[in-house]
Design a protein around this motif. Structure first.
Motif: not given
Length: 190
Positions: A17, A36, A39-40, A43, A69, A145
């Motif tokens: 990242a 993003w 994805w945060t 996750n 992320t 990733s």
């Protein structure tokens, strides 16, 4: 040995990242906040689901993904892609609607499958961006990733829906973005 591979698998995407963050600040990379942010969230939720089901390697990997992320979201809010197309908005709506579905399930296996669909919907804007403007994406982040996902797959002690699905999906999705970036950079001269 599995523990060492798990730690490496978690550290590689965090390290990956860093170039994305640097390129975002330098205005070379334009993160799509829809992707993003989704994805945060995913996750983080997957980390909770994996821990609750005892899939600790997956939980550590997705926990590290939450950190990576989340950092990109924080930097991207200031420096990222701020124009949202109807496509971006539709993807974000689908992604956000999937979260209450997960909360209603109460089953880690079903939750992970729902999260996979939500994650895919949230990731489409970045895949589209990698296709349209491949030089505005940082390939190293997606490569790191994908490598982390592959390492977690090697380290797994069990192979069930909760432990296997998200690392396999992350590996495949990020590999697809990575290959799209390389392919399109060869096709698009500017």
């Amino acid at each position: 040995m599995r523990q060492i591979i798990t730690v490496l698998a978690a550290l590689i995407p965090i390290a990956g990242a860093i170039p994305y963050l640097i390129n975002t600040v330098k205005d070379k990379t334009r993160p799509n906040i829809v992707t993003w942010f989704t994805w945060t969230l995913i996750n983080g939720i997957n980390t909770a689901a994996a821990f609750s089901d005892g899939a600790w390697q997956t939980a550590i990997y997705t926990g590290a993904g939450t950190i990576a992320t989340g950092a990109i979201v924080a930097v991207g809010v200031k420096h990222g892609f701020k124009k949202y197309t109807p496509f971006d908005i539709a993807c974000q709506i689908v992604a956000l609607l999937g979260i209450p579905l997960w909360l209603l399930t109460g089953q880690p296996e079903l939750a992970v499958l729902i999260l996979l669909v939500v994650d895919f919907a949230g990731g489409l804007p970045t895949l589209r961006h990698a296709f349209k403007a491949p030089r505005e994406e940082t390939w190293q982040t997606f490569g790191a990733s994908a490598l982390g996902g592959a390492l977690i797959l090697v380290s797994l002690e069990r192979f069930d829906v909760v432990a296997l699905t998200m690392p396999l999906y992350i590996f495949l999705f990020d590999l697809t973005v990575l290959l799209t970036i390389f392919w399109r950079r060869r096709k698009v001269k500017t």
